[in-house]
Motif scaffolding. Structure first.
Motif, short mmCIF file in Angstrom:
data_model
loop_
_atom_site.label_atom_id
_atom_site.label_comp_id
_atom_site.label_asym_id
_atom_site.label_seq_id
_atom_site.Cartn_x
_atom_site.Cartn_y
_atom_site.Cartn_z
N VAL A 202 49.39 -20.87 -51.99
CA VAL A 202 49.68 -21.06 -53.33
C VAL A 202 50.71 -19.35 -52.85
O VAL A 202 51.90 -20.20 -52.51
N LEU A 203 50.25 -18.04 -52.64
CA LEU A 203 51.38 -16.80 -52.58
C LEU A 203 51.36 -16.86 -51.02
O LEU A 203 50.75 -16.67 -50.11
N TYR A 204 53.04 -17.32 -50.86
CA TYR A 204 53.36 -16.49 -49.59
C TYR A 204 53.04 -15.03 -49.47
O TYR A 204 53.06 -14.18 -49.50
N SER A 205 52.84 -14.68 -48.00
CA SER A 205 52.44 -13.81 -47.83
C SER A 205 52.87 -14.32 -45.65
O SER A 205 52.17 -14.68 -45.38
N ASP A 206 53.51 -12.84 -45.11
CA ASP A 206 53.38 -12.68 -43.83
C ASP A 206 52.12 -12.31 -42.69
O ASP A 206 52.32 -11.90 -41.90
N ALA A 207 51.26 -11.43 -44.05
CA ALA A 207 51.19 -10.91 -43.52
C ALA A 207 49.04 -11.82 -43.00
O ALA A 207 49.29 -12.88 -42.72
N ASP A 208 48.68 -11.33 -42.27
CA ASP A 208 47.64 -11.39 -41.28
C ASP A 208 46.57 -11.42 -42.41
O ASP A 208 44.99 -11.10 -42.75
N ILE A 209 46.20 -12.60 -43.42
CA ILE A 209 45.80 -12.81 -43.87
C ILE A 209 44.21 -13.48 -43.88
O ILE A 209 44.44 -14.38 -43.01
N TYR A 210 43.41 -12.79 -44.09
CA TYR A 210 41.92 -14.07 -44.05
C TYR A 210 40.58 -13.92 -45.19
O TYR A 210 40.58 -12.83 -45.77
N GLY A 211 40.78 -14.71 -46.07
CA GLY A 211 40.34 -14.49 -47.09
C GLY A 211 41.01 -14.17 -47.91
O GLY A 211 42.12 -15.01 -48.03
N THR A 212 40.41 -13.14 -48.51
CA THR A 212 41.08 -13.21 -50.05
C THR A 212 42.11 -11.95 -49.86
O THR A 212 42.61 -11.15 -50.99
N PHE A 213 41.95 -10.91 -48.33
CA PHE A 213 42.55 -9.77 -48.78
C PHE A 213 43.52 -10.00 -47.07
O PHE A 213 43.83 -10.71 -46.69
N PHE A 214 44.87 -9.17 -47.44
CA PHE A 214 46.03 -9.42 -46.37
C PHE A 214 45.86 -9.04 -45.34
O PHE A 214 46.37 -9.87 -44.17
N LEU A 215 44.49 -8.31 -45.28
CA LEU A 215 44.45 -8.14 -43.92
C LEU A 215 43.30 -8.61 -42.46
O LEU A 215 41.93 -7.91 -43.85
N SER A 216 42.97 -8.61 -42.07
CA SER A 216 41.72 -9.24 -41.78
C SER A 216 40.82 -8.13 -41.26
O SER A 216 39.38 -8.53 -41.65
N ASN A 217 40.69 -6.77 -41.06
CA ASN A 217 40.24 -6.36 -40.69
C ASN A 217 39.96 -5.13 -41.77
O ASN A 217 38.45 -5.02 -41.85
N ALA A 218 40.56 -5.06 -42.67
CA ALA A 218 39.96 -4.34 -44.31
C ALA A 218 39.20 -5.73 -44.99
O ALA A 218 37.87 -5.56 -45.37
N PHE A 219 39.19 -6.79 -44.53
CA PHE A 219 38.15 -8.28 -45.23
C PHE A 219 37.05 -7.81 -44.65
O PHE A 219 35.74 -8.08 -45.07
N GLY A 220 36.81 -7.73 -43.53
CA GLY A 220 35.70 -7.68 -42.72
C GLY A 220 34.87 -6.61 -42.75
O GLY A 220 33.23 -6.23 -42.79
N ALA A 221 35.23 -5.66 -43.22
CA ALA A 221 34.96 -3.69 -43.91
C ALA A 221 34.35 -4.28 -45.48
O ALA A 221 33.29 -3.95 -45.52
N PHE A 222 35.23 -5.18 -46.11
CA PHE A 222 34.24 -5.62 -47.11
C PHE A 222 33.85 -6.53 -46.92
O PHE A 222 32.15 -5.54 -48.10
N LEU A 223 33.52 -7.30 -46.30
CA LEU A 223 32.39 -7.80 -45.68
C LEU A 223 31.57 -7.39 -45.26
O LEU A 223 29.69 -7.64 -45.81
N CYS A 224 30.96 -6.26 -44.47
CA CYS A 224 30.09 -5.15 -44.05
C CYS A 224 29.44 -4.41 -45.63
O CYS A 224 28.10 -4.85 -45.39
N LEU A 225 30.00 -4.29 -46.49
CA LEU A 225 29.29 -3.49 -47.62
C LEU A 225 28.59 -4.61 -48.08
O LEU A 225 27.53 -4.54 -49.05
N GLY A 226 29.37 -5.69 -47.79
CA GLY A 226 28.40 -6.86 -48.67
C GLY A 226 27.30 -7.50 -48.01
O GLY A 226 26.62 -7.36 -48.52
N MET A 227 27.49 -7.57 -46.84
CA MET A 227 26.22 -7.83 -45.70
C MET A 227 25.18 -6.45 -46.16
O MET A 227 23.99 -6.94 -46.16
N ALA A 228 25.46 -5.06 -46.85
CA ALA A 228 24.59 -4.47 -46.50
C ALA A 228 23.37 -4.20 -47.97
O ALA A 228 23.25 -3.97 -47.34
N VAL A 229 24.32 -4.84 -49.02
CA VAL A 229 23.75 -5.28 -50.28
C VAL A 229 22.85 -6.14 -50.34
O VAL A 229 21.64 -5.75 -50.65
N TRP A 230 23.02 -7.20 -49.02
CA TRP A 230 22.33 -8.41 -49.71
C TRP A 230 21.29 -7.55 -48.64
O TRP A 230 20.11 -8.12 -48.58
N LEU A 231 21.16 -7.09 -47.33
CA LEU A 231 19.81 -6.86 -47.13
C LEU A 231 19.08 -5.43 -47.40
O LEU A 231 17.60 -5.76 -47.47
#
Length: 441
Positions: free
Chosen positions: A175-204
């Protein structure tokens, strides 16, 4: 605590956690403001839930003092701007302004464009979230549920990111238009990857604690959720995030070996793993595809140029920096001027591709001084709780350390969602231990 205000504070805090995972990472002002409101509401309700003595404690809480200091600094920088961004039909420029030279300054711009107030508000929001977490987490049941809720939202966002990419949905939610490198709910895939790493650490970390309590089902579910975060990180195609995810997994395994078989076995396993990984990396070097090797070399070269330009800017403005949110206008323009002997156009760089260097460039030594209360707080908590840290604490701490290492070469800790998640995980992993219901008090 007052029951009504405590419940209200908990509800606002959980809403904030939900927003960090699903509200566009907070990089746009219209996504960030709901996060800021929830962080403020959670802090306000927490304050009114406390008794008189605790209210005095929260007002002088070190992390909140750091956040308040940056908020005040951002306002001063905005009011004492040395220039204002002016936007014409097809170009923009910076118009000079009269300013007081011995006070902090910045390039004045709109809040939605990331001015000094927006930049300091992000830090203040993370500080408010950490402060609320510290006082609300004294309730052990809420502490556990809140961290499960945070990890669950990150895992669901990880699943959504995989589905989104496979479906070929470019804009967020389609729905929300953007020409950024969107991955998931972040406008940058590398930033979302870092966010996922924090979630991974919490789950472990949660998996380790569930295993210790004998809850096999929740331990397995936590492990699968961590694996989902890991898979989504790999699928993001962010090489830095993928490496960090691997490091977190290896750290968790090493911590488990240390706890299970002692220091000798742990050191032996660590050395063996390091040697094996080094040998594998050495053997794989000749077989890296040329296109990937070219991307890696280009990324390394561009980052080196960013760092050199940023260090020059830090040396020119060592005390106050160039102002929050002003990196692109101040240091980016300086980099363009140095290329005057070359033809072509230049893209304005808005970030140093290193959070540490970027914060130093924008806030200088004064910013480092404002961060000291928070650093001393975590140092004090580490010293006090060190003997009671279990595997869950150490896994969370390793995730935080790896995130900081990643941040030294990227920009994810300047993104509100990751900043808030990092702050909450830091309070949980360092400020509290599993044995003591009020270890952080």
């Amino acid at each position: 605590m007052n029951g009504f205000f405590e419940k209200a504070a908990q509800a606002a805090f959980l809403m904030l956690i939900f927003e960090t995972a699903w509200l566009g990472s907070g990089t746009r002002a219209y996504f960030f403001m709901p996060m800021f409101v929830c962080a403020f509401a959670s802090l306000a309700f927490t304050y009114f839930a406390l008794n008189k003595q605790a209210r005095a404690d929260i007002l002088k809480f070190p992390i909140l003092l750091t956040g308040t200091g940056f908020a005040a600094l951002g306002i001063i920088q905005y009011l004492n701007a040395k220039g204002t961004a002016v936007y014409a039909e097809n170009f923009s420029y910076v118009a000079d302004e009269n300013f007081i030279q011995y006070l902090p300054t910045s390039i004045r711009d709109a809040f939605s464009n990331g001015n000094s107030i927006f930049a300091s508000a992000k830090i203040f929001a993370a500080a408010m979230a950490a402060t609320s977490a510290y006082f609300l987490f004294r309730n052990k049941r809420f502490r556990k549920n809140a961290m499960i809720f945070l990890a669950a939202n990150i895992a669901l966002a990880a699943l959504y990111a995989i589905a989104q990419k496979r479906a070929g949905i470019k804009p967020m939610y389609g729905v929300l238009y953007s020409d950024a490198d969107i991955y998931g709910t972040f406008f940058l895939s590398n930033a979302f990857g870092a966010f996922l790493c924090l979630g991974m650490a919490v789950w472990l970390a949660l998996s380790s604690r569930f295993a210790r309590s004998g809850n096999v089902a929740l331990c397995a579910l936590s492990g699968l959720s961590a694996a989902l975060c890991f898979a989504s990180t790999i699928y993001s195609e962010s090489y830095g995030a993928a490496v960090c995810a691997g490091m977190i997994a290896a750290s968790a395994l090493t911590i488990w070996i240390f706890k299970k078989w002692g220091k000798t076995a742990g050191f032996a396993a660590t050395v063996s793993a390091a040697l094996a990984l080094s040998a594998c990396a050495y053997a794989a070097m000749p077989h890296i595809p040329n296109d990937l090797k070219g991307k890696m070399e280009e990324s390394a070269a561009s980052r080196c140029q960013f760092y050199k330009t940023t260090l020059d800017g830090i040396m020119e403005n060592p005390v106050y920096g160039v102002g929050g949110g002003s990196f692109g206008r101040a240091i980016g323009m300086a980099a363009i001027k140095r290329q005057s002997g070359k033809n072509g156009s230049y893209k304005l760089v808005a970030h140093a591709h290193s959070d540490i260097l970027n914060y130093l460039a924008e806030y200088g030594l004064l910013g480092a001084l404002l961060a000291m209360p928070t650093l001393f707080f975590f140092a004090k908590k580490t010293r006090r709780n060190f003997g009671n840290f279990d595997s869950g604490n150490w896994i969370a701490i390793s995730g935080l350390a790896i995130s900081l290492l990643h941040s030294a070469t990227d920009q994810h800790l300047s993104i509100p969602s990751t900043m808030i998640a990092f702050a909450v995980v830091a309070v949980w992993g360092i400020g509290f231990t599993e044995e003591d219901k009020c270890a952080g008090s």
